[in-house]
Write a protein that holds these residues in place. Structure first.
Motif, PDB file in Angstrom:
ATOM      1  N   ALA A 183     -14.174  47.737  38.428  1.00  0.00           N
ATOM      2  CA  ALA A 183     -12.973  48.548  38.605  1.00  0.00           C
ATOM      3  C   ALA A 183     -13.273  49.915  39.196  1.00  0.00           C
ATOM      4  O   ALA A 183     -12.368  50.596  39.685  1.00  0.00           O
ATOM      5  N   GLN A 184     -14.559  50.326  39.164  1.00  0.00           N
ATOM      6  CA  GLN A 184     -14.956  51.619  39.727  1.00  0.00           C
ATOM      7  C   GLN A 184     -15.452  51.502  41.158  1.00  0.00           C
ATOM      8  O   GLN A 184     -15.814  52.509  41.767  1.00  0.00           O
ATOM      9  N   TRP A 185     -15.492  50.265  41.685  1.00  0.00           N
ATOM     10  CA  TRP A 185     -15.921  50.007  43.063  1.00  0.00           C
ATOM     11  C   TRP A 185     -17.262  50.684  43.377  1.00  0.00           C
ATOM     12  O   TRP A 185     -17.352  51.582  44.231  1.00  0.00           O
ATOM     13  N   PRO A 186     -18.329  50.265  42.696  1.00  0.00           N
ATOM     14  CA  PRO A 186     -19.629  50.912  42.939  1.00  0.00           C
ATOM     15  C   PRO A 186     -20.134  50.724  44.361  1.00  0.00           C
ATOM     16  O   PRO A 186     -20.861  51.583  44.873  1.00  0.00           O
ATOM     17  N   GLN A 187     -19.747  49.623  45.042  1.00  0.00           N
ATOM     18  CA  GLN A 187     -20.227  49.424  46.402  1.00  0.00           C
ATOM     19  C   GLN A 187     -19.661  50.466  47.358  1.00  0.00           C
ATOM     20  O   GLN A 187     -20.322  50.876  48.323  1.00  0.00           O
ATOM     21  N   LEU A 188     -18.433  50.920  47.104  1.00  0.00           N
ATOM     22  CA  LEU A 188     -17.861  51.981  47.926  1.00  0.00           C
ATOM     23  C   LEU A 188     -18.534  53.315  47.633  1.00  0.00           C
ATOM     24  O   LEU A 188     -18.766  54.123  48.551  1.00  0.00           O
ATOM     25  N   ARG A 189     -18.856  53.563  46.379  1.00  0.00           N
ATOM     26  CA  ARG A 189     -19.522  54.819  46.025  1.00  0.00           C
ATOM     27  C   ARG A 189     -20.902  54.893  46.659  1.00  0.00           C
ATOM     28  O   ARG A 189     -21.322  55.960  47.135  1.00  0.00           O
ATOM     29  N   GLU A 190     -21.619  53.769  46.661  1.00  0.00           N
ATOM     30  CA  GLU A 190     -22.946  53.768  47.277  1.00  0.00           C
ATOM     31  C   GLU A 190     -22.878  54.041  48.769  1.00  0.00           C
ATOM     32  O   GLU A 190     -23.800  54.624  49.340  1.00  0.00           O
ATOM     33  N   ALA A 191     -21.782  53.604  49.403  1.00  0.00           N
ATOM     34  CA  ALA A 191     -21.642  53.831  50.843  1.00  0.00           C
ATOM     35  C   ALA A 191     -21.103  55.211  51.178  1.00  0.00           C
ATOM     36  O   ALA A 191     -20.973  55.548  52.363  1.00  0.00           O
ATOM     37  N   ALA A 193     -18.005  56.385  50.178  1.00  0.00           N
ATOM     38  CA  ALA A 193     -16.541  56.465  50.145  1.00  0.00           C
ATOM     39  C   ALA A 193     -16.084  56.731  48.715  1.00  0.00           C
ATOM     40  O   ALA A 193     -15.394  55.911  48.092  1.00  0.00           O
ATOM     41  N   VAL A 194     -16.458  57.891  48.173  1.00  0.00           N
ATOM     42  CA  VAL A 194     -16.165  58.203  46.775  1.00  0.00           C
ATOM     43  C   VAL A 194     -14.673  58.402  46.565  1.00  0.00           C
ATOM     44  O   VAL A 194     -14.101  57.944  45.563  1.00  0.00           O
ATOM     45  N   ALA A 195     -14.002  59.047  47.508  1.00  0.00           N
ATOM     46  CA  ALA A 195     -12.567  59.299  47.359  1.00  0.00           C
ATOM     47  C   ALA A 195     -11.788  57.987  47.324  1.00  0.00           C
ATOM     48  O   ALA A 195     -10.842  57.826  46.536  1.00  0.00           O
ATOM     49  N   ALA A 196     -12.176  57.043  48.171  1.00  0.00           N
ATOM     50  CA  ALA A 196     -11.502  55.745  48.167  1.00  0.00           C
ATOM     51  C   ALA A 196     -11.733  55.012  46.857  1.00  0.00           C
ATOM     52  O   ALA A 196     -10.811  54.402  46.294  1.00  0.00           O
ATOM     53  N   ALA A 197     -12.967  55.065  46.342  1.00  0.00           N
ATOM     54  CA  ALA A 197     -13.257  54.406  45.073  1.00  0.00           C
ATOM     55  C   ALA A 197     -12.473  55.038  43.932  1.00  0.00           C
ATOM     56  O   ALA A 197     -11.957  54.330  43.051  1.00  0.00           O
ATOM     57  N   GLU A 198     -12.351  56.368  43.935  1.00  0.00           N
ATOM     58  CA  GLU A 198     -11.589  57.039  42.889  1.00  0.00           C
ATOM     59  C   GLU A 198     -10.115  56.652  42.950  1.00  0.00           C
ATOM     60  O   GLU A 198      -9.477  56.421  41.913  1.00  0.00           O
ATOM     61  N   ARG A 199      -9.567  56.540  44.154  1.00  0.00           N
ATOM     62  CA  ARG A 199      -8.152  56.172  44.289  1.00  0.00           C
ATOM     63  C   ARG A 199      -7.922  54.738  43.797  1.00  0.00           C
ATOM     64  O   ARG A 199      -6.954  54.464  43.079  1.00  0.00           O
ATOM     65  N   ARG A 216      -7.927  41.422  48.558  1.00  0.00           N
ATOM     66  CA  ARG A 216      -7.659  41.826  49.936  1.00  0.00           C
ATOM     67  C   ARG A 216      -8.527  43.012  50.356  1.00  0.00           C
ATOM     68  O   ARG A 216      -9.095  43.035  51.449  1.00  0.00           O
ATOM     69  N   ILE A 217      -8.643  44.002  49.471  1.00  0.00           N
ATOM     70  CA  ILE A 217      -9.453  45.177  49.811  1.00  0.00           C
ATOM     71  C   ILE A 217     -10.933  44.808  49.842  1.00  0.00           C
ATOM     72  O   ILE A 217     -11.697  45.315  50.676  1.00  0.00           O
ATOM     73  N   ALA A 218     -11.357  43.911  48.939  1.00  0.00           N
ATOM     74  CA  ALA A 218     -12.750  43.456  48.986  1.00  0.00           C
ATOM     75  C   ALA A 218     -13.035  42.726  50.290  1.00  0.00           C
ATOM     76  O   ALA A 218     -14.122  42.852  50.866  1.00  0.00           O
ATOM     77  N   SER A 233     -12.310  54.796  58.958  1.00  0.00           N
ATOM     78  CA  SER A 233     -10.922  54.321  58.973  1.00  0.00           C
ATOM     79  C   SER A 233     -10.579  53.580  57.688  1.00  0.00           C
ATOM     80  O   SER A 233      -9.471  53.721  57.156  1.00  0.00           O
ATOM     81  N   PHE A 234     -11.523  52.781  57.182  1.00  0.00           N
ATOM     82  CA  PHE A 234     -11.286  52.064  55.934  1.00  0.00           C
ATOM     83  C   PHE A 234     -11.089  53.038  54.778  1.00  0.00           C
ATOM     84  O   PHE A 234     -10.143  52.916  53.987  1.00  0.00           O
ATOM     85  N   ALA A 235     -11.984  54.021  54.653  1.00  0.00           N
ATOM     86  CA  ALA A 235     -11.895  54.980  53.551  1.00  0.00           C
ATOM     87  C   ALA A 235     -10.610  55.795  53.635  1.00  0.00           C
ATOM     88  O   ALA A 235      -9.963  56.075  52.609  1.00  0.00           O
ATOM     89  N   ALA A 236     -10.212  56.163  54.858  1.00  0.00           N
ATOM     90  CA  ALA A 236      -8.984  56.946  55.008  1.00  0.00           C
ATOM     91  C   ALA A 236      -7.759  56.126  54.607  1.00  0.00           C
ATOM     92  O   ALA A 236      -6.849  56.631  53.937  1.00  0.00           O
ATOM     93  N   ALA A 237      -7.730  54.853  55.013  1.00  0.00           N
ATOM     94  CA  ALA A 237      -6.587  54.002  54.668  1.00  0.00           C
ATOM     95  C   ALA A 237      -6.496  53.781  53.169  1.00  0.00           C
ATOM     96  O   ALA A 237      -5.405  53.825  52.588  1.00  0.00           O
ATOM     97  N   VAL A 238      -7.638  53.568  52.515  1.00  0.00           N
ATOM     98  CA  VAL A 238      -7.626  53.326  51.074  1.00  0.00           C
ATOM     99  C   VAL A 238      -7.267  54.603  50.324  1.00  0.00           C
ATOM    100  O   VAL A 238      -6.498  54.578  49.347  1.00  0.00           O
ATOM    101  N   ALA A 239      -7.809  55.724  50.743  1.00  0.00           N
ATOM    102  CA  ALA A 239      -7.487  56.980  50.069  1.00  0.00           C
ATOM    103  C   ALA A 239      -6.008  57.333  50.220  1.00  0.00           C
ATOM    104  O   ALA A 239      -5.413  57.946  49.333  1.00  0.00           O
ATOM    105  N   ARG A 240      -5.408  56.914  51.325  1.00  0.00           N
ATOM    106  CA  ARG A 240      -3.993  57.228  51.562  1.00  0.00           C
ATOM    107  C   ARG A 240      -3.062  56.256  50.828  1.00  0.00           C
ATOM    108  O   ARG A 240      -2.095  56.669  50.182  1.00  0.00           O
ATOM    109  N   ASP A 241      -3.354  54.950  50.932  1.00  0.00           N
ATOM    110  CA  ASP A 241      -2.424  53.937  50.416  1.00  0.00           C
ATOM    111  C   ASP A 241      -2.855  53.335  49.089  1.00  0.00           C
ATOM    112  O   ASP A 241      -2.067  52.625  48.456  1.00  0.00           O
ATOM    113  N   GLY A 242      -4.081  53.532  48.669  1.00  0.00           N
ATOM    114  CA  GLY A 242      -4.533  52.997  47.396  1.00  0.00           C
ATOM    115  C   GLY A 242      -4.541  51.481  47.377  1.00  0.00           C
ATOM    116  O   GLY A 242      -5.039  50.831  48.303  1.00  0.00           O
ATOM    117  N   ALA A 243      -3.967  50.883  46.331  1.00  0.00           N
ATOM    118  CA  ALA A 243      -3.972  49.425  46.186  1.00  0.00           C
ATOM    119  C   ALA A 243      -3.169  48.731  47.267  1.00  0.00           C
ATOM    120  O   ALA A 243      -3.335  47.522  47.480  1.00  0.00           O
TER     121      ALA A 243
END
Length: 704
Positions: A183-191, A193-199, A216-218, A233-243
């Protein structure tokens, strides 16, 4: 950013009578199973954190507890209790005899040898403690000995605290560490994209994320890792729209309703439970069974009479699972069946083609979106006369392909499109007006090669054995008033084409049944042939493509059998159902059963159908036990008297039992067992994964 960079499916699924690119309306939003609005994401987080251990093919992995490969020996409860009681009484008797001196004082000799004489009289506290410790040690030794004989340990494990602990409901689980919490999306944090993982983590805890959103996001993240999208672009879209990021082109985030149990983390759908039957391997008994792309990728054939549960127990759960996979950007599915066959509501799909219905919004491309006359001729010939080809595995419809190619090629060269159904019928009938106009246009344009093709077709007209007459009769079945508004080739609309399998589309094609049975079989063969051709030439094979054909009667041809074998390498599969194998030509039954990796025989199967399944499932070595009773003859007077008393008490003569164990080769499931021993609501299912792993035929209780 859309899931996997997909474009709107409206470009491939134009509406009949509307301009190209009509938007597909999204279905109604729905919550994931067990999730209620405002539930703070508890149900979703529980689903996400539930373990899914690796398991044998077909096992429902969600919360699965692996079992031993071999069944452990289990002592019957009555025998276990009586044995434990007898062992206790024996131990009590031995201790009583020792304590009262009936067995002598030998067991006290070690004690006398260890204590000094000064401790004997008068008795001191130390001597009393040592003596009673020795008594306790000896009593414990007797208890351990009789406990082993009476299996007290097994009795404790079966009825004591361990059994109570396993039966008690599990308490709340601790949250895993952040680096191990999905649920914390560790793969995004390692890359980075911390803001996207937090959202995403915040949306999950707030109950705004569904299982489809997570899948879908995975999937979109996998596209980033493969280089199809940029991380920024992926991180920006996730940080903006979330789930709601990376949406499906339809905008839908779930199906209107779900009838089966799905696990999108493993792409599995549960279809039943393996029966607790001795014919099932012990590791499968009582566990849930599920299907997924790793199994359907080898194709599945289900055979059973009407009412056996093919549609409700197999076809619809699979269609529902693949529709969820399409919303997650992982699959494309085409479901073909009769109208009202229980294949879901129109809101479940992006495109619904209702052939023969005036209110149908979408049309079907007769030529599968092809611009190659030879390819279009091969597909159309398979649809029209594929069932008339030599039914042996080497048979095909090359003569029909040649005839159609001699007409489609010149027509496409002149008009830049393929002929409509009425125009093709006129050309196959050899109408002088149609052929003359085509010849004139070719002559004026100077297409000598196409003129030779047309000359060859005209020379064959009227000759004995000309396939053109058969093709004309078959295309006439589609040249009916009910189909007048379908199969448009004028370019005014863009009918649905199976070339759209490059995108995660959800398609349902309703075939006309009443009064158009022959036309339905032609259309079913047409869709199957187009699917096999389109799946093989896709650019993006990371999408799993699946064709579900409810009732494949009259559809199985030599070319279809060969095509099924090639689907696995294209990351595609087909699901076919039959009422009986008699709907398949006899020479093709064995090759059909051999070309699919998953085979299902439902209850109510006929013995002759069961014989085909028994042959393909083969035999196995089993342990056979032969028990014989031999009468005991007494030779002494005392023995004869004892035998007489025993005969009076038991009513039978004294016998000695002899057991012979030997290895024999027997059918896994015989034709008689398949016809008479499969209970209603059950099926026998064998599985093969795309990696080559096998599961033997299993007796399955469907819809559990």
């Amino acid at each position: 950013m859309s899931s996997e960079g997909m474009q709107d499916t409206g470009g491939h699924a134009g509406e009949r009578g509307l301009p190209p690119g009509g938007a597909v309306p999204p279905p109604r939003p729905a919550h994931a199973p067990g999730e209620q609005a405002g539930s703070a994401g508890g149900a979703f987080l529980t689903w996400l954190r539930t373990p899914r251990p690796a398991a044998a093919p077909g096992i429902w992995r969600f919360g699965h507890r692996p079992r031993a490969a071999q069944e452990p020996e289990r002592t019957p409860t009555r025998q276990l209790l009586s044995g434990a009681l007898i062992a206790f009484l024996v131990g009590w008797l031995v201790w009583s005899l020792l304590w009262n001196g009936y067995l002598g004082g030998w067991w006290l000799l070690p004690l006398y040898a260890m204590i000094p004489d000064s401790w004997v009289s008068p008795h001191s506290l130390a001597s009393v403690v040592v003596v009673y410790l020795y008594y306790a040690l000896f009593a414990v030794g007797i208890a351990v000995a009789v406990g082993r004989l009476g299996r007290w340990g097994e009795l404790w494990r079966r009825f004591g605290y361990p059994a109570w602990r396993s039966a008690a409901p599990a308490g709340p689980e601790r949250s895993p560490a952040p680096e191990a919490d999905p649920a914390q999306w560790p793969q995004l944090r390692e890359a980075g994209a911390v803001a996207a993982a937090e959202r995403l983590g915040a949306d999950a805890r707030a109950g705004l994320m569904r299982d489809v959103d997570h899948a879908r996001i995975a999937r979109a993240w996998q596209g980033v890792k493969r280089g199809r999208h940029t991380l920024a672009s992926f991180a920006a879209a996730v940080a903006r729209d979330g789930a709601a990021a990376c949406p499906h082109p339809s905008g839908a985030r779930d199906l209107p309703a779900r009838a089966a149990r799905h696990d999108l983390a493993t792409a599995q759908v549960r279809i039943g439970t393996a029966a607790d039957d001795e014919r099932n391997p012990y590791a499968y008994r009582g566990v849930g069974l599920a299907l997924g792309p790793d199994l359907v990728g080898t194709s599945l054939l289900a055979v059973g009479p009407p009412g056996a549960g093919k549609t409700s127990g197999v076809v619809w759960p699979l269609a529902e699972s693949l529709c969820l996979g399409a919303l997650a950007g992982r699959s494309a599915v085409v479901v073909v069946g009769a109208a009202g066959a229980g294949l879901g509501s129109p809101d479940t799909y992006d495109v619904v083609v209702r052939v023969g219905q005036p209110d149908s919004v979408h049309d079907l491309d007769l030529y599968g979106g092809s611009t190659d006359p030879d390819e279009a001729a091969a597909v159309l010939a398979e649809a029209l006369v594929g069932d008339l080809a030599d039914p042996h595995p080497g048979g095909d419809s090359r003569r029909a392909t040649t005839v159609l190619g001699q007409l489609l090629g010149p027509y496409f060269t002149v008009h830049g499109r393929f002929p409509s159904v009425p125009e093709l019928r006129q050309l196959l009938d050899g109408a002088p007006t149609a052929l003359g106009a085509l010849r004139t246009a070719l002559t004026e344009a100077g297409h000598e090669a196409m003129l030779r093709e047309l000359d060859a077709r005209e020379r064959q007209l009227g000759h004995p054995g000309d396939v053109g007459a058969v093709l004309a009769d078959r295309i006439a079945l589609l040249d009916r008033p009910a189909f007048a508004a379908f199969f448009d080739t004028s370019g005014a609309t863009r009918p649905f084409s199976l070339r759209a399998l490059d995108h995660p589309v959800r398609v349902r094609i309703d075939l006309p049944e009443r009064g158009h049975a022959d036309a339905s079989r032609i259309l079913a063969r047409l869709v199957l042939a187009q699917f096999m051709t389109s799946a093989a030439v896709r650019e993006d094979r990371s999408l799993f493509a699946c064709l579900i054909l409810d009732d494949a009667s009259g559809v199985v041809t030599p070319q279809a059998v060969r095509g099924l074998q090639r689907l696995r390498s294209a990351n595609a599969g087909a699901v076919l159902t039959l009422r009986t194998l008699d709907d398949v030509p006899r020479p093709l039954r064995g090759p059909l059963l051999g070309s699919v990796g998953c085979r299902m025989a439902l209850s109510g199967l006929t013995p002759w159908d069961g014989q085909d399944f028994a042959e393909v499932w083969g035999k196995e070595w089993t342990e056979a036990r032969d028990v014989t009773d031999r009468q005991i003859i007494a030779e002494t007077p005392a023995g004869k008297a004892l035998h007489a008393v025993r005969r009076v008490i038991t009513g039978r003569a004294p016998t000695a039992r002899a057991v012979t164990v030997r290895q024999v080769e027997r059918e896994r499931w015989s034709a008689s067992d398949l016809a008479h021993a499969v209970p209603p609501g059950h099926a026998v299912l064998s599985l093969t994964t795309v990696r080559g792993e096998h599961a033997p035929p299993l007796l399955v209780r469907l819809r559990t």
